[in-house]
Motif scaffolding. Structure first.
Motif, mmCIF file in Angstrom:
data_model
loop_
_atom_site.group_PDB
_atom_site.id
_atom_site.type_symbol
_atom_site.label_atom_id
_atom_site.label_comp_id
_atom_site.label_asym_id
_atom_site.label_seq_id
_atom_site.Cartn_x
_atom_site.Cartn_y
_atom_site.Cartn_z
ATOM 1 N N MET A 1 -4.875 3.485 9.692
ATOM 2 C CA MET A 1 -5.799 2.552 9.868
ATOM 3 C C MET A 1 -5.420 1.166 9.469
ATOM 4 S SD MET A 1 -9.908 2.746 9.021
ATOM 5 C CE MET A 1 -10.529 4.046 10.318
ATOM 6 N N LYS A 2 -5.611 0.262 10.433
ATOM 7 C CA LYS A 2 -5.455 -1.084 10.002
ATOM 8 C C LYS A 2 -6.543 -1.834 9.540
ATOM 9 C CE LYS A 2 -2.311 -1.741 13.897
ATOM 10 N NZ LYS A 2 -1.991 -2.590 15.172
ATOM 11 N N ILE A 3 -6.331 -2.803 8.889
ATOM 12 C CA ILE A 3 -7.521 -3.680 8.456
ATOM 13 C C ILE A 3 -7.090 -5.191 8.654
ATOM 14 C CG2 ILE A 3 -6.832 -3.537 6.144
ATOM 15 C CD1 ILE A 3 -9.935 -3.462 5.339
ATOM 16 N N GLN A 4 -8.230 -5.957 9.227
ATOM 17 C CA GLN A 4 -8.005 -7.470 9.255
ATOM 18 C C GLN A 4 -9.199 -8.066 8.539
ATOM 19 O OE1 GLN A 4 -7.710 -7.994 13.485
ATOM 20 N NE2 GLN A 4 -5.415 -7.815 13.228
ATOM 21 N N ILE A 5 -9.200 -8.930 7.703
ATOM 22 C CA ILE A 5 -10.271 -9.599 7.326
ATOM 23 C C ILE A 5 -10.244 -11.105 7.398
ATOM 24 C CG2 ILE A 5 -11.552 -10.250 4.981
ATOM 25 C CD1 ILE A 5 -10.237 -7.648 3.994
ATOM 26 N N PHE A 6 -11.409 -11.786 8.053
ATOM 27 C CA PHE A 6 -11.306 -13.002 8.383
ATOM 28 C C PHE A 6 -12.444 -13.929 7.520
ATOM 29 C CE2 PHE A 6 -9.783 -10.893 12.039
ATOM 30 C CZ PHE A 6 -8.776 -11.479 12.124
ATOM 31 N N ILE A 7 -12.226 -14.997 6.698
ATOM 32 C CA ILE A 7 -13.285 -15.481 6.030
ATOM 33 C C ILE A 7 -13.691 -16.692 6.820
ATOM 34 C CG2 ILE A 7 -13.772 -16.664 3.876
ATOM 35 C CD1 ILE A 7 -12.956 -13.465 3.526
ATOM 36 N N ASP A 8 -15.013 -16.950 7.144
ATOM 37 C CA ASP A 8 -15.319 -17.955 8.100
ATOM 38 C C ASP A 8 -16.624 -18.289 7.516
ATOM 39 O OD1 ASP A 8 -15.970 -19.797 9.820
ATOM 40 O OD2 ASP A 8 -15.088 -18.837 11.542
ATOM 41 N N LYS A 9 -16.969 -19.579 6.946
ATOM 42 C CA LYS A 9 -18.391 -19.726 6.583
ATOM 43 C C LYS A 9 -19.199 -19.983 7.596
ATOM 44 C CE LYS A 9 -16.719 -21.597 2.065
ATOM 45 N NZ LYS A 9 -16.477 -22.675 1.388
ATOM 46 N N ASN A 10 -18.938 -20.446 8.769
ATOM 47 C CA ASN A 10 -19.752 -20.739 9.952
ATOM 48 C C ASN A 10 -19.911 -19.509 10.760
ATOM 49 O OD1 ASN A 10 -19.327 -23.429 9.232
ATOM 50 N ND2 ASN A 10 -17.499 -23.621 10.107
ATOM 51 N N ARG A 11 -19.651 -18.276 10.612
ATOM 52 C CA ARG A 11 -19.911 -17.040 11.138
ATOM 53 C C ARG A 11 -20.840 -16.139 10.762
ATOM 54 N NH1 ARG A 11 -15.357 -15.022 15.327
ATOM 55 N NH2 ARG A 11 -17.332 -14.118 15.836
ATOM 56 N N GLU A 12 -21.688 -15.450 11.284
ATOM 57 C CA GLU A 12 -22.433 -14.261 10.777
ATOM 58 C C GLU A 12 -21.373 -13.209 10.338
ATOM 59 O OE1 GLU A 12 -26.021 -11.295 12.049
ATOM 60 O OE2 GLU A 12 -25.305 -12.847 13.306
#
Length: 142
Positions: A1-12
Protein backbone atom coordinates in the motif's frame (compact mmCIF):
# COMPACT_ATOMS: atom_id res chain seq x y z
CA UNK A 1 0.00 0.00 0.00
CA UNK A 2 1.34 3.42 -0.93
CA UNK A 3 0.96 6.52 1.21
CA UNK A 4 1.13 10.19 0.28
CA UNK A 5 0.91 13.02 2.79
CA UNK A 6 0.41 16.64 1.77
CA UNK A 7 0.63 19.52 4.25
CA UNK A 8 -1.46 22.50 3.19
CA UNK A 9 -2.73 24.99 5.77
CA UNK A 10 -5.34 26.31 3.34
CA UNK A 11 -7.19 23.02 2.77
CA UNK A 12 -9.59 21.08 4.93
CA UNK A 13 -8.12 17.89 6.35
CA UNK A 14 -9.35 14.69 4.75
CA UNK A 15 -8.25 11.12 4.34
CA UNK A 16 -8.94 9.22 1.13
CA UNK A 17 -8.25 5.49 0.94
CA UNK A 18 -8.28 3.52 -2.31
CA UNK A 19 -8.54 -0.20 -1.60
CA UNK A 20 -9.43 -3.27 -3.65
CA UNK A 21 -11.65 -4.52 -0.85
CA UNK A 22 -12.71 -3.68 2.68
CA UNK A 23 -10.30 -5.46 4.99
CA UNK A 24 -8.89 -5.22 8.51
CA UNK A 25 -6.34 -2.56 7.56
CA UNK A 26 -9.00 -0.33 5.98
CA UNK A 27 -11.19 -0.71 9.07
CA UNK A 28 -8.27 0.19 11.36
CA UNK A 29 -7.55 3.30 9.29
CA UNK A 30 -11.23 4.24 9.41
CA UNK A 31 -11.45 3.84 13.19
CA UNK A 32 -8.20 5.78 13.68
CA UNK A 33 -9.43 8.68 11.52
CA UNK A 34 -12.89 8.78 13.08
CA UNK A 35 -11.36 8.89 16.53
CA UNK A 36 -12.71 7.42 19.71
CA UNK A 37 -15.64 5.08 19.08
CA UNK A 38 -16.48 4.64 22.75
CA UNK A 39 -19.88 5.44 24.18
CA UNK A 40 -20.63 5.86 27.86
CA UNK A 41 -23.22 3.42 29.17
CA UNK A 42 -24.83 3.44 32.58
CA UNK A 43 -25.57 0.36 34.65
CA UNK A 44 -26.49 0.42 38.33
CA UNK A 45 -25.02 3.92 38.93
CA UNK A 46 -21.76 3.05 37.16
CA UNK A 47 -20.46 4.72 34.03
CA UNK A 48 -18.97 2.14 31.67
CA UNK A 49 -17.19 2.87 28.36
CA UNK A 50 -18.50 0.63 25.56
CA UNK A 51 -16.83 0.17 22.20
CA UNK A 52 -19.20 0.42 19.23
CA UNK A 53 -17.78 -2.86 17.93
CA UNK A 54 -19.17 -4.65 21.02
CA UNK A 55 -22.70 -3.38 20.44
CA UNK A 56 -25.24 -5.63 18.75
CA UNK A 57 -27.99 -3.01 18.60
CA UNK A 58 -29.44 0.09 20.17
CA UNK A 59 -33.06 -0.11 21.30
CA UNK A 60 -35.58 2.36 22.63
CA UNK A 61 -37.72 0.93 25.43
CA UNK A 62 -39.90 2.87 27.85
CA UNK A 63 -38.48 6.24 26.68
CA UNK A 64 -34.92 5.08 27.40
CA UNK A 65 -32.13 4.10 25.00
CA UNK A 66 -30.15 0.93 25.63
CA UNK A 67 -26.99 -0.41 24.01
CA UNK A 68 -27.24 -4.20 23.80
CA UNK A 69 -24.01 -6.19 23.92
CA UNK A 70 -23.46 -9.95 23.88
CA UNK A 71 -24.40 -10.50 27.51
CA UNK A 72 -25.56 -7.15 28.84
CA UNK A 73 -27.42 -3.90 28.21
CA UNK A 74 -26.44 -0.36 29.15
CA UNK A 75 -28.57 2.75 29.30
CA UNK A 76 -27.39 5.70 27.21
CA UNK A 77 -28.05 9.40 27.76
CA UNK A 78 -28.95 10.32 24.19
CA UNK A 79 -31.71 9.93 21.65
CA UNK A 80 -31.92 7.25 18.96
CA UNK A 81 -31.92 9.82 16.14
CA UNK A 82 -28.73 11.38 17.55
CA UNK A 83 -27.04 7.98 17.58
CA UNK A 84 -28.16 7.28 14.03
CA UNK A 85 -26.36 10.41 12.79
CA UNK A 86 -23.04 9.64 14.49
CA UNK A 87 -22.76 5.87 13.99
CA UNK A 88 -20.60 4.36 11.21
CA UNK A 89 -22.00 2.51 8.19
CA UNK A 90 -22.02 -0.80 10.07
CA UNK A 91 -25.20 0.34 11.82
CA UNK A 92 -28.62 0.61 10.18
CA UNK A 93 -32.04 1.54 11.48
CA UNK A 94 -34.30 -1.50 11.11
CA UNK A 95 -37.41 -0.10 12.79
CA UNK A 96 -38.46 2.97 14.75
CA UNK A 97 -36.99 1.65 17.99
CA UNK A 98 -33.90 -0.29 16.89
CA UNK A 99 -30.57 0.43 15.17
CA UNK A 100 -28.72 -2.79 14.36
CA UNK A 101 -25.03 -3.52 13.89
CA UNK A 102 -24.82 -5.37 10.55
CA UNK A 103 -21.66 -7.17 11.70
CA UNK A 104 -23.54 -8.72 14.64
CA UNK A 105 -26.48 -10.11 12.66
CA UNK A 106 -26.53 -13.89 12.36
CA UNK A 107 -29.32 -14.11 9.78
CA UNK A 108 -32.49 -12.65 8.33
CA UNK A 109 -35.58 -14.85 8.25
CA UNK A 110 -38.80 -14.27 6.37
CA UNK A 111 -41.69 -13.90 8.82
CA UNK A 112 -45.27 -15.00 8.22
CA UNK A 113 -46.44 -11.40 7.95
CA UNK A 114 -44.07 -10.79 5.01
CA UNK A 115 -41.52 -8.84 7.02
CA UNK A 116 -37.94 -9.79 7.81
CA UNK A 117 -36.98 -11.11 11.20
CA UNK A 118 -33.47 -10.20 12.34
CA UNK A 119 -31.61 -12.77 14.43
CA UNK A 120 -28.51 -11.44 16.17
CA UNK A 121 -25.48 -13.57 17.06
CA UNK A 122 -26.37 -13.24 20.76
CA UNK A 123 -29.83 -14.75 20.16
CA UNK A 124 -31.84 -11.52 20.33
CA UNK A 125 -34.48 -11.10 17.62
CA UNK A 126 -36.21 -8.08 16.13
CA UNK A 127 -38.06 -7.18 12.95
CA UNK A 128 -37.37 -4.91 9.99
CA UNK A 129 -40.33 -2.57 9.61
CA UNK A 130 -41.98 -2.08 6.23
CA UNK A 131 -40.83 1.55 6.29
CA UNK A 132 -37.17 0.51 6.62
CA UNK A 133 -37.28 -2.65 4.49
CA UNK A 134 -36.21 -0.98 1.24
CA UNK A 135 -33.22 0.75 2.86
CA UNK A 136 -32.10 -2.48 4.57
CA UNK A 137 -32.34 -4.44 1.32
CA UNK A 138 -30.31 -1.79 -0.52
CA UNK A 139 -27.59 -1.87 2.15
CA UNK A 140 -27.45 -5.67 1.95
CA UNK A 141 -27.36 -5.62 -1.83
CA UNK A 142 -30.61 -7.58 -2.20
Amino acid sequence: MKIQIFIDKNREEQVIVYAKERNELVEKIESLVKGDDKLIGFKEREMIPISQQEIYCFVAEENKIFAITENDSFQLKCRLYELEKQLPEDFIKINKSCIANLKKIKKFSAAFSGSLQVVFKNGRTDYVSRRNLKNVKERLGI
